[in-house]
Design an enzyme around this catalytic site. Structure first.
Site, short mmCIF file in Angstrom:
data_model
loop_
_atom_site.label_atom_id
_atom_site.label_comp_id
_atom_site.label_asym_id
_atom_site.label_seq_id
_atom_site.Cartn_x
_atom_site.Cartn_y
_atom_site.Cartn_z
N HIS A 65 0.83 -1.22 0.00
CA HIS A 65 0.00 0.00 0.00
C HIS A 65 0.86 1.27 0.00
CE1 HIS A 65 -2.95 3.01 1.02
NE2 HIS A 65 -2.42 3.21 2.21
N HIS A 89 3.87 6.65 5.85
CA HIS A 89 2.73 7.41 6.36
C HIS A 89 1.90 6.70 7.42
CE1 HIS A 89 0.52 5.22 3.13
NE2 HIS A 89 -0.52 5.37 3.92
N GLU A 93 1.07 5.39 13.28
CA GLU A 93 -0.28 4.99 13.69
C GLU A 93 -0.38 3.48 13.92
OE1 GLU A 93 -4.69 5.21 11.68
OE2 GLU A 93 -3.19 6.69 11.10
N ASP A 94 0.28 2.68 13.07
CA ASP A 94 0.05 1.23 13.08
C ASP A 94 1.21 0.41 13.61
OD1 ASP A 94 -2.36 1.80 11.94
OD2 ASP A 94 -1.75 1.36 9.88
N ASP A 156 -3.03 8.43 -0.79
CA ASP A 156 -3.39 7.35 0.13
C ASP A 156 -4.86 6.97 -0.06
OD1 ASP A 156 -3.40 5.62 2.45
OD2 ASP A 156 -4.26 7.28 3.58
#
Length: 729
Positions: A65, A89, A93-94, A156
């Site tokens: 991705h 990016h 967050e992940d 994105d």
């Protein structure tokens, strides 16, 4: 060079991912420096390691991705920092990576870009809408600092839309709606036309799958039938331009599905009617040639009146420039033509991204940068005026809505405003101070109401007064985010001042209820209390009390304790006096509509302040047990001259002139009639008229005089006061 063995993913994917990554690296190497290329290789490998145990819903390794997002941005020729941010990016967050670690590895700028793209940490929000709005606010504020944030975010979102089929249907519809509402308009606003069209088409596909399939099949079958007509018109245009010795590139352009569907809806057209319109684009070397092409085409085919638009002289807010004209082609066939230069075409396709794509320093590119910068600054101004993220997002959506008008100031400056804008929107667009102090407007030298809507070409002059203030009623007709945010900010400031005054009275009552004698809370007790609580000002505490966010008795207890006075004497109470002129901090319940003279109670309602009910209000009794600490002792103050709405139902004989008699009796009693509703019915052969009046009275005694006047009428059978004023008032 990225080797497949370096990637911490399965062999089944590693070879293909390494091949795609190297292909991307080779592409960006054509316009980036070797050091930048090395940075990107490092960012990709780091991203692959961070996402090594993560997979997409389709089953592919997650790193595919970020790679696809960077591929979209590479087509826009974005710089190394933006491409590195694309690779990274989602790591904040992940994964377990911190912003500090990202800064140490890749520098402050890349870390800031990635942080701007990351959603907020798992904070507690009242609703999903509030969480979504707060994340949008964070992203848009980061975009105001660096526009590359939104470019990466749009890439994105575009890749997510391309792969949305792997999601469950409910999530597909939610993401598609969000894309259509926010991301596609932002892409359009900053001039990324190709991305805007693709986002719209994907959103249409997932929101209305059946309609999409039907239109897609119809468009496919229509292409063959249209080819001959398009070719004939294309040849005619090329021949006409050649005869006029004009060098130009000419080609047919096809509308995208979402655009076709929108046009069918807006203009109530069938598919065949929309497809009857043939679109062409003519690209030339310079601006003078654009106008020569226009003249040549108008000589070839007759122009349709009222369809010519000159976006070269007056560019769109996103920097878009082109001449648009509609012609009547062979056999009356409608033809739409866009005429522009090569530089204008670059900006039309890539918008603000053309800053990175084309370093020519041409005027078109610098103009689009300037317009985007102005829009981003307006975001910051709206943000400063908005009270919360949901309100901020609401304001932004208005300004993202497509369609605009072009109006002139008295000095000839052109302002671009959304469709439906009024004189007040214009005033705020000129300057916030002009908007706050406007009292009237002249459109094309004629004096008009402030709510008057503007149209393209209007010259607008705003008349101001030094002591004028925004009118809350303006919110009923203004459309721009800037106007709405400034008006709401004024209302909130006014509400704040009123709630401070109410909170002061409520706190004084609570202090009296805890003491046997009147005392003043010393300043040092207040200072200590403020240090214990988040608000830094006394007025903020008082405002919270007035709006029901804090209980006055709790604040009073703590203040008296800090002052060493809490143990003295026994409690004595004192009611809060209600005048009816307190403003928005005191509300009169619509369920019972109390008027002076009615026995009343006050209930603290969070976010609304003090709500006044009658003692016997059925709404209060239906709510069951109310927290005693939220019930305040209130009494009416001396008459203030304010008029209060009250509803009365009159049953009278159905005879000619009875309504006029009743209205005259009410007027003679000194009451205003605000609303009238009538209904006739039969009862055992007799016809009656039931009339419900909303009248304005000073107090209960005044109402009694009104009702006494009505009882004196011979035709009146029954009179009743209604506690709940009927809707439609």
């Amino acid at each position: 060079m990225i080797e497949s063995a370096e990637l911490p993913i399965s062999e089944a994917y590693a070879t293909q991912v390494a091949r795609d990554a190297n292909s991307l690296i080779a592409k960006v190497a054509t316009y980036l420096k070797p050091d930048d290329v090395a940075l990107l290789e490092s960012a990709f490998k780091f991203g692959a390691i961070c996402h090594k145990d993560q997979f997409r819903r389709s089953g592919e390794p997650y790193i595919t991705h970020p790679l696809a997002v960077a591929e979209i941005l590479a087509d826009l020729h974005l710089d190394a920092q933006a491409l590195a941010a694309a690779f990274l990016h989602d790591v904040l967050e992940d994964t377990g990576v911190s912003k500090l670690e990202l800064t140490e590895r890749f520098g402050k700028h890349i870390a800031e870009l990635v942080d701007g793209l990351s959603k907020l940490e798992k904070l507690e929000f009242q609703s999903k809408e509030e969480a979504q709005a707060e994340n949008f606010r964070k992203m848009l504020m980061a975009m105001a600092r660096d526009v590359r944030v939104i470019l990466v975010k749009l890439a994105d979102r575009l890749h997510n839309m391309r792969t949305l089929g792997a999601m469950r249907e409910e999530k597909q519809r939610r993401i598609a709606a969000e894309t259509l509402e926010i991301y596609a308009p932002i892409a359009n606003r900053i001039g990324l036309h190709a991305i805007y069209q693709e986002l719209e088409d994907w959103s249409f596909r997932f929101l209305y799958p059946m309609r999409y399939e039907v239109l897609a099949k119809a468009l496919k079958s229509a292409r063959g039938n249209r080819r001959e007509v398009v070719s004939k018109i294309l040849d005619a245009i090329k021949q006409r331009l050649s005869d006029a010795h004009i060098e130009a590139t000419v080609y047919g352009r096809e509308k995208h599905l979402a655009s076709i569907y929108r046009k069918m809806q807006e203009k109530q057209l069938s598919f065949s009617e929309v497809l009857d319109i043939y679109g062409f684009r003519v690209i030339v070397q310079d601006v003078p040639t654009c106008y020569l092409v226009l003249g040549a085409l108008h000589a070839l085919y007759k122009p349709r009146p009222g369809t010519f638009k000159d976006y070269i002289a007056i560019p769109k807010p996103n920097g878009y420039q082109s001449l648009h004209t509609a012609l009547s082609g062979p056999y009356g066939t409608p033809i739409e033509v866009q005429i522009r230069t090569h530089e204008m075409h670059k900006v039309a396709q890539s918008g603000v991204a053309s800053h990175w794509m084309y370093k020519s320093g041409d005027e078109g590119v610098s103009d689009v940068q300037q317009k985007t910068h102005q829009w981003l600054q307006s975001l910051l101004e709206i943000q400063s005026m908005s009270g919360d993220s949901v309100e901020f997002l609401e304001h932004i959506k208005v300004d993202l809505f497509p369609g605009e008008i072009y109006v002139f100031t008295p000095k000839g400056k052109i302002l671009t405003l959304p469709q439906g804008s009024t004189a007040v929107d214009f005033a705020y667009a000129v300057h916030s101070d002009i908007g706050n102090r406007c009292i009237a407007a002249r459109i094309n030298y004629d004096l008009v109401p402030l709510r008057s809507q503007l149209k393209t070409g209007d010259q607008v002059e705003i008349i101001t007064a030094a002591h004028a203030k925004p009118n809350p009623n303006w919110l009923n007709f203004v459309v721009t985010g800037k106007a709405r945010s400034h008006i709401r900010h004024f209302i909130k400031t006014m509400r704040y001042e009123e709630s401070v005054q109410l909170g002061e009275r409520m706190l004084a009552q609570s202090v009296r209820s805890l003491m046997t004698e009147q005392v003043d809370v010393p300043n040092d007790a207040w200072d200590r209390y403020l240090r214990e609580n988040a608000p830094s000002k006394r007025d903020e505490i008082l405002s919270d009390i007035g709006l029901g966010k804090r209980l006055g008795v709790v604040v009073a207890q703590r203040l008296l304790m800090l002052a060493g006075l809490i143990a003295e004497g026994e409690a004595r109470t004192g009611p809060i006096l209600i005048r009816g002129t307190e403003g928005v901090a005191v509300q009169f319940s619509r369920c019972c509509n109390p008027i002076p003279g009615d026995p009343i109670i006050g209930i603290i309602k969070q976010g609304q302040g003090l709500v006044i009910h009658t003692h016997d209000c059925p709404q209060v009794s239906r709510n069951g047990r109310i927290d005693p600490e939220k019930v305040l002792d209130v009494e009416w103050d001396v008459p203030s001259g304010k008029l209060f709405d009250v509803a009365i139902k009159v049953l009278a004989m159905h005879e000619r002139g009875v309504l006029a008699q009743i209205a005259a009796a009410i007027s003679e009693a000194g009451a205003n009639i605000d609303n009238v509703r009538m209904d006739s019915h039969d009862d055992q052969g007799d016809r009656y008229t039931e009339v419900t009046f909303t009248v304005q009275v000073e107090n209960r005694g005044h109402l009694a005089r009104v009702m006494q006047s009505l009882r004196a009428l011979e035709r009146v059978v029954r009179i009743q006061r209604l506690k709940n004023i009927p809707s439609g008032n």
